[in-house]
Design a protein around this motif. Structure first.
Motif: not given
Ligand SMILES: NC(=O)c1ccc[n+]([C@@H]2O[C@H](COP(=O)([O-])OP(=O)(O)OC[C@H]3O[C@@H](n4cnc5c(N)ncnc54)[C@H](OP(=O)(O)O)[C@@H]3O)[C@@H](O)[C@H]2O)c1
Length: 284
Positions: A16-26, A29-36
Protein backbone atom coordinates in the motif's frame (compact mmCIF):
# COMPACT_ATOMS: atom_id res chain seq x y z
CA UNK A 1 -3.64 12.70 -0.79
CA UNK A 2 -1.92 12.11 2.57
CA UNK A 3 -2.03 8.41 3.38
CA UNK A 4 -1.06 6.84 6.71
CA UNK A 5 -0.61 3.06 6.67
CA UNK A 6 -0.87 1.14 9.95
CA UNK A 7 0.86 -2.25 9.79
CA UNK A 8 3.14 -0.61 7.25
CA UNK A 9 5.87 -3.26 7.65
CA UNK A 10 3.50 -6.16 6.92
CA UNK A 11 3.00 -7.88 3.57
CA UNK A 12 0.02 -5.76 2.48
CA UNK A 13 1.14 -2.60 4.28
CA UNK A 14 4.34 -2.40 2.24
CA UNK A 15 2.41 -2.78 -1.00
CA UNK A 16 0.00 0.00 0.00
CA UNK A 17 2.85 2.40 0.84
CA UNK A 18 4.53 1.60 -2.50
CA UNK A 19 1.28 2.06 -4.44
CA UNK A 20 0.49 5.37 -2.72
CA UNK A 21 3.97 6.74 -3.45
CA UNK A 22 3.73 5.61 -7.07
CA UNK A 23 0.63 7.85 -7.33
CA UNK A 24 2.58 10.80 -5.94
CA UNK A 25 0.69 10.68 -2.62
CA UNK A 26 2.45 11.52 0.64
CA UNK A 27 2.54 8.10 2.29
CA UNK A 28 3.87 7.01 5.65
CA UNK A 29 3.94 3.35 6.71
CA UNK A 30 4.15 2.70 10.44
CA UNK A 31 5.47 -0.59 11.80
CA UNK A 32 4.03 -2.38 14.84
CA UNK A 33 6.79 -0.81 16.97
CA UNK A 34 6.00 2.69 15.69
CA UNK A 35 2.22 2.45 16.09
CA UNK A 36 0.65 -0.28 18.23
CA UNK A 37 -3.10 -0.63 17.65
CA UNK A 38 -3.40 -1.36 21.37
CA UNK A 39 -1.97 2.04 22.42
CA UNK A 40 -4.76 4.51 21.76
CA UNK A 41 -2.95 7.61 22.97
CA UNK A 42 0.20 7.03 20.95
CA UNK A 43 -1.92 6.21 17.86
CA UNK A 44 -3.90 9.43 18.25
CA UNK A 45 -0.66 11.42 18.22
CA UNK A 46 -0.22 10.53 14.52
CA UNK A 47 -3.32 12.60 13.68
CA UNK A 48 -1.42 15.83 14.36
CA UNK A 49 2.02 14.51 13.45
CA UNK A 50 1.09 13.35 9.92
CA UNK A 51 -2.36 14.91 9.27
CA UNK A 52 -3.58 12.01 7.12
CA UNK A 53 -6.57 12.28 4.79
CA UNK A 54 -6.84 8.52 4.63
CA UNK A 55 -5.75 5.91 7.20
CA UNK A 56 -5.34 2.41 5.78
CA UNK A 57 -5.29 -0.19 8.53
CA UNK A 58 -3.25 -3.19 7.35
CA UNK A 59 -2.24 -4.10 10.92
CA UNK A 60 -3.87 -7.19 12.38
CA UNK A 61 -3.35 -10.28 14.46
CA UNK A 62 -3.09 -12.65 11.49
CA UNK A 63 -2.13 -15.96 13.14
CA UNK A 64 -5.33 -17.79 12.26
CA UNK A 65 -4.54 -21.05 14.10
CA UNK A 66 -2.93 -19.43 17.16
CA UNK A 67 -6.02 -17.23 17.58
CA UNK A 68 -8.05 -20.32 18.54
CA UNK A 69 -6.19 -20.38 21.88
CA UNK A 70 -5.41 -16.65 22.07
CA UNK A 71 -8.89 -15.17 21.73
CA UNK A 72 -8.16 -12.26 24.01
CA UNK A 73 -5.22 -11.03 21.98
CA UNK A 74 -6.99 -11.58 18.65
CA UNK A 75 -9.91 -9.43 19.82
CA UNK A 76 -7.63 -6.84 21.44
CA UNK A 77 -5.87 -6.22 18.10
CA UNK A 78 -8.54 -7.03 15.49
CA UNK A 79 -11.48 -5.61 17.46
CA UNK A 80 -10.53 -2.96 20.03
CA UNK A 81 -7.41 -2.06 18.02
CA UNK A 82 -9.58 -1.15 15.02
CA UNK A 83 -11.64 1.17 17.23
CA UNK A 84 -8.38 2.94 18.07
CA UNK A 85 -7.49 3.21 14.38
CA UNK A 86 -10.96 4.66 13.77
CA UNK A 87 -10.42 7.18 16.57
CA UNK A 88 -7.15 8.25 14.94
CA UNK A 89 -8.90 8.70 11.59
CA UNK A 90 -11.72 10.58 13.31
CA UNK A 91 -9.37 12.99 15.04
CA UNK A 92 -7.57 13.70 11.75
CA UNK A 93 -10.84 14.07 9.79
CA UNK A 94 -9.60 11.21 7.62
CA UNK A 95 -11.36 8.21 6.12
CA UNK A 96 -10.50 4.84 7.68
CA UNK A 97 -9.91 1.99 5.24
CA UNK A 98 -10.10 -1.27 7.19
CA UNK A 99 -8.94 -4.53 5.59
CA UNK A 100 -11.13 -7.52 6.37
CA UNK A 101 -11.49 -11.09 5.25
CA UNK A 102 -13.60 -13.83 3.66
CA UNK A 103 -13.24 -15.66 7.02
CA UNK A 104 -16.27 -13.70 8.26
CA UNK A 105 -18.29 -16.25 6.22
CA UNK A 106 -18.82 -19.97 6.85
CA UNK A 107 -18.07 -20.99 3.26
CA UNK A 108 -21.31 -22.94 2.86
CA UNK A 109 -22.52 -20.78 -0.05
CA UNK A 110 -22.50 -22.00 -3.65
CA UNK A 111 -22.45 -18.59 -5.27
CA UNK A 112 -20.19 -15.59 -4.61
CA UNK A 113 -20.85 -13.75 -1.33
CA UNK A 114 -22.23 -10.26 -1.76
CA UNK A 115 -21.36 -7.58 0.76
CA UNK A 116 -24.74 -7.95 2.48
CA UNK A 117 -24.65 -11.76 2.80
CA UNK A 118 -25.13 -13.02 6.38
CA UNK A 119 -21.83 -13.49 8.20
CA UNK A 120 -21.02 -16.62 10.23
CA UNK A 121 -17.31 -16.96 11.06
CA UNK A 122 -15.95 -20.46 11.68
CA UNK A 123 -12.86 -19.35 13.62
CA UNK A 124 -11.83 -16.99 16.41
CA UNK A 125 -9.78 -15.04 13.85
CA UNK A 126 -12.90 -14.63 11.68
CA UNK A 127 -14.97 -13.53 14.68
CA UNK A 128 -12.34 -11.00 15.71
CA UNK A 129 -12.12 -9.57 12.18
CA UNK A 130 -15.92 -9.27 12.09
CA UNK A 131 -15.76 -7.32 15.34
CA UNK A 132 -13.17 -5.09 13.67
CA UNK A 133 -15.59 -4.44 10.79
CA UNK A 134 -18.24 -3.32 13.30
CA UNK A 135 -15.78 -1.05 15.08
CA UNK A 136 -14.65 0.48 11.78
CA UNK A 137 -18.18 1.01 10.47
CA UNK A 138 -19.22 2.72 13.72
CA UNK A 139 -17.17 5.64 12.41
CA UNK A 140 -18.84 7.69 9.68
CA UNK A 141 -17.30 7.42 6.15
CA UNK A 142 -15.29 4.27 6.97
CA UNK A 143 -14.60 1.75 4.25
CA UNK A 144 -14.23 -1.99 4.97
CA UNK A 145 -12.66 -4.04 2.18
CA UNK A 146 -13.03 -7.81 2.41
CA UNK A 147 -10.41 -9.83 0.62
CA UNK A 148 -8.82 -13.31 0.69
CA UNK A 149 -5.85 -15.59 0.06
CA UNK A 150 -3.23 -12.82 -0.07
CA UNK A 151 0.17 -13.39 -1.60
CA UNK A 152 2.90 -11.08 -2.83
CA UNK A 153 6.52 -10.14 -2.58
CA UNK A 154 7.80 -10.17 1.04
CA UNK A 155 5.98 -11.82 3.89
CA UNK A 156 4.70 -15.29 4.72
CA UNK A 157 2.22 -16.53 2.15
CA UNK A 158 1.21 -19.62 0.23
CA UNK A 159 3.26 -18.84 -2.90
CA UNK A 160 6.48 -18.37 -0.90
CA UNK A 161 5.74 -21.56 1.05
CA UNK A 162 5.21 -23.61 -2.12
CA UNK A 163 8.40 -22.25 -3.69
CA UNK A 164 10.31 -23.03 -0.49
CA UNK A 165 9.06 -26.65 -0.56
CA UNK A 166 9.89 -27.05 -4.26
CA UNK A 167 13.41 -25.71 -3.71
CA UNK A 168 13.89 -28.07 -0.74
CA UNK A 169 12.74 -31.02 -2.90
CA UNK A 170 9.86 -31.66 -0.51
CA UNK A 171 6.48 -33.01 -1.68
CA UNK A 172 3.60 -30.59 -2.19
CA UNK A 173 0.45 -31.95 -0.54
CA UNK A 174 -2.34 -29.46 -1.07
CA UNK A 175 -6.06 -29.42 -0.32
CA UNK A 176 -8.58 -29.71 -3.15
CA UNK A 177 -11.74 -28.96 -1.17
CA UNK A 178 -11.22 -25.26 -0.41
CA UNK A 179 -12.00 -22.89 -3.25
CA UNK A 180 -11.26 -19.17 -3.33
CA UNK A 181 -9.57 -16.37 -5.21
CA UNK A 182 -5.87 -15.77 -4.63
CA UNK A 183 -5.23 -12.03 -4.53
CA UNK A 184 -1.90 -10.31 -4.92
CA UNK A 185 -0.97 -7.53 -2.50
CA UNK A 186 -0.02 -5.02 -5.26
CA UNK A 187 -3.41 -5.64 -6.89
CA UNK A 188 -5.27 -5.20 -3.58
CA UNK A 189 -3.22 -2.07 -2.81
CA UNK A 190 -4.33 -0.52 -6.13
CA UNK A 191 -7.93 -1.44 -5.33
CA UNK A 192 -7.81 0.04 -1.81
CA UNK A 193 -6.45 3.35 -3.06
CA UNK A 194 -8.83 3.48 -6.04
CA UNK A 195 -11.72 3.07 -3.59
CA UNK A 196 -10.31 5.65 -1.17
CA UNK A 197 -9.74 8.14 -4.00
CA UNK A 198 -13.37 7.73 -5.06
CA UNK A 199 -14.66 8.30 -1.53
CA UNK A 200 -16.17 4.81 -1.19
CA UNK A 201 -17.60 3.83 2.19
CA UNK A 202 -19.37 0.84 3.73
CA UNK A 203 -18.33 -2.69 2.80
CA UNK A 204 -16.72 -3.53 -0.56
CA UNK A 205 -15.34 -6.91 -1.65
CA UNK A 206 -12.08 -7.19 -3.56
CA UNK A 207 -10.43 -10.34 -4.89
CA UNK A 208 -8.48 -11.14 -8.02
CA UNK A 209 -10.18 -13.57 -10.41
CA UNK A 210 -10.86 -16.56 -11.14
CA UNK A 211 -11.79 -19.01 -8.36
CA UNK A 212 -9.47 -22.02 -7.88
CA UNK A 213 -8.76 -24.65 -5.23
CA UNK A 214 -5.53 -24.38 -3.25
CA UNK A 215 -4.49 -27.52 -5.15
CA UNK A 216 -5.03 -25.95 -8.58
CA UNK A 217 -3.24 -22.80 -7.41
CA UNK A 218 -0.26 -24.90 -6.27
CA UNK A 219 -0.18 -26.73 -9.61
CA UNK A 220 0.10 -23.37 -11.40
CA UNK A 221 2.82 -22.15 -9.00
CA UNK A 222 4.79 -25.38 -9.56
CA UNK A 223 4.36 -25.17 -13.34
CA UNK A 224 5.57 -21.58 -13.52
CA UNK A 225 8.41 -22.09 -11.04
CA UNK A 226 10.00 -25.28 -12.31
CA UNK A 227 7.69 -27.18 -14.61
CA UNK A 228 8.26 -30.70 -13.29
CA UNK A 229 6.96 -30.95 -9.75
CA UNK A 230 4.27 -33.34 -8.62
CA UNK A 231 1.47 -31.83 -6.53
CA UNK A 232 -0.45 -34.36 -4.42
CA UNK A 233 -4.15 -33.66 -3.88
CA UNK A 234 -5.41 -34.08 -0.29
CA UNK A 235 -8.63 -33.21 1.54
CA UNK A 236 -8.96 -30.82 4.48
CA UNK A 237 -9.82 -33.86 6.63
CA UNK A 238 -6.37 -35.32 5.86
CA UNK A 239 -4.74 -32.01 6.79
CA UNK A 240 -6.33 -31.00 10.12
CA UNK A 241 -5.56 -27.56 11.53
CA UNK A 242 -6.72 -25.88 14.75
CA UNK A 243 -8.91 -23.28 12.99
CA UNK A 244 -11.60 -24.27 10.49
CA UNK A 245 -11.41 -22.55 7.09
CA UNK A 246 -14.37 -21.77 4.82
CA UNK A 247 -14.68 -24.31 1.98
CA UNK A 248 -15.97 -21.68 -0.44
CA UNK A 249 -14.36 -18.22 -0.26
CA UNK A 250 -15.53 -16.52 -3.42
CA UNK A 251 -16.71 -12.91 -3.04
CA UNK A 252 -18.92 -10.99 -5.46
CA UNK A 253 -16.79 -8.10 -6.71
CA UNK A 254 -19.54 -6.32 -8.66
CA UNK A 255 -19.68 -3.38 -6.25
CA UNK A 256 -15.93 -2.82 -6.60
CA UNK A 257 -16.14 -2.98 -10.40
CA UNK A 258 -18.97 -0.42 -10.45
CA UNK A 259 -17.19 2.03 -8.14
CA UNK A 260 -13.75 1.65 -9.73
CA UNK A 261 -15.05 1.46 -13.30
CA UNK A 262 -12.80 -1.49 -14.15
CA UNK A 263 -12.72 -5.27 -13.89
CA UNK A 264 -10.72 -7.00 -11.18
CA UNK A 265 -7.41 -8.47 -12.31
CA UNK A 266 -6.68 -12.16 -12.89
CA UNK A 267 -4.53 -13.62 -10.09
CA UNK A 268 -2.14 -15.00 -12.71
CA UNK A 269 -0.81 -11.42 -13.24
CA UNK A 270 0.14 -11.09 -9.57
CA UNK A 271 1.50 -14.63 -9.49
CA UNK A 272 3.88 -13.98 -12.40
CA UNK A 273 5.08 -10.75 -10.70
CA UNK A 274 5.56 -12.44 -7.33
CA UNK A 275 7.47 -15.40 -8.76
CA UNK A 276 9.74 -13.00 -10.68
CA UNK A 277 10.40 -11.16 -7.41
CA UNK A 278 11.13 -14.43 -5.55
CA UNK A 279 13.51 -15.54 -8.32
CA UNK A 280 15.38 -12.25 -8.12
CA UNK A 281 15.66 -12.55 -4.32
CA UNK A 282 17.03 -16.11 -4.62
CA UNK A 283 19.65 -15.03 -7.16
CA UNK A 284 20.92 -12.14 -5.03
N1 LIG B 1 -2.89 -12.88 4.45
C1 LIG B 1 -4.10 -13.20 3.99
O1 LIG B 1 -4.28 -14.21 3.30
C2 LIG B 1 -5.27 -12.31 4.29
C3 LIG B 1 -6.52 -12.64 3.74
C4 LIG B 1 -7.62 -11.79 4.00
C5 LIG B 1 -7.44 -10.64 4.76
N2 LIG B 1 -6.22 -10.36 5.30
C6 LIG B 1 -6.08 -9.14 6.09
O2 LIG B 1 -5.17 -8.30 5.40
C7 LIG B 1 -4.49 -7.44 6.33
C8 LIG B 1 -2.99 -7.50 6.07
O3 LIG B 1 -2.55 -8.83 6.25
P1 LIG B 1 -1.06 -9.30 5.87
O4 LIG B 1 -1.20 -10.58 5.18
O5 LIG B 1 -0.30 -8.18 5.25
O6 LIG B 1 -0.52 -9.61 7.33
P2 LIG B 1 0.93 -9.45 7.98
O7 LIG B 1 1.99 -9.54 6.94
O8 LIG B 1 0.92 -10.38 9.14
O9 LIG B 1 0.90 -7.94 8.49
C9 LIG B 1 0.20 -7.56 9.64
C10 LIG B 1 1.05 -6.54 10.34
O10 LIG B 1 0.35 -6.11 11.50
C11 LIG B 1 1.30 -5.91 12.52
N3 LIG B 1 0.67 -5.96 13.82
C12 LIG B 1 0.28 -7.03 14.55
N4 LIG B 1 -0.25 -6.65 15.72
C13 LIG B 1 -0.20 -5.29 15.72
C14 LIG B 1 -0.60 -4.30 16.66
N5 LIG B 1 -1.13 -4.61 17.85
N6 LIG B 1 -0.39 -3.01 16.34
C15 LIG B 1 0.18 -2.65 15.17
N7 LIG B 1 0.59 -3.54 14.25
C16 LIG B 1 0.38 -4.85 14.53
C17 LIG B 1 2.31 -7.03 12.33
O11 LIG B 1 3.53 -6.68 12.93
P3 LIG B 1 4.40 -7.80 13.73
O12 LIG B 1 4.56 -8.93 12.77
O13 LIG B 1 5.64 -7.07 14.06
O14 LIG B 1 3.55 -8.17 14.93
C18 LIG B 1 2.41 -7.08 10.81
O15 LIG B 1 3.44 -6.26 10.32
C19 LIG B 1 -4.93 -7.92 7.71
O16 LIG B 1 -6.01 -7.11 8.13
C20 LIG B 1 -5.47 -9.33 7.47
O17 LIG B 1 -6.43 -9.68 8.43
C21 LIG B 1 -5.12 -11.15 5.07
Amino acid sequence: MRCLVLGGAGMLGRAVVAEARSRGWAALGLSHAQADLGCRDSLLGWAERFRPEVVVNCAAYTKVDAAETDRERAFAVNGAGVANAAALAGRAGARLVQVSTDYVFDGEAREPYREDAPTAPLSVYGESKLEGERRALAQERSLVVRTSWLFGPRGHNFVATMVGLIEAGRPLRVVTDQVGCPTSTPSLARALLDLAARGASGVVNYQDREPVSWYAFAVEIARLWSGAVEVIPVTSAEFPRPARRPAYSVLDVGRFETIAGRRVEPWTNGLVETLAWLRKERNR
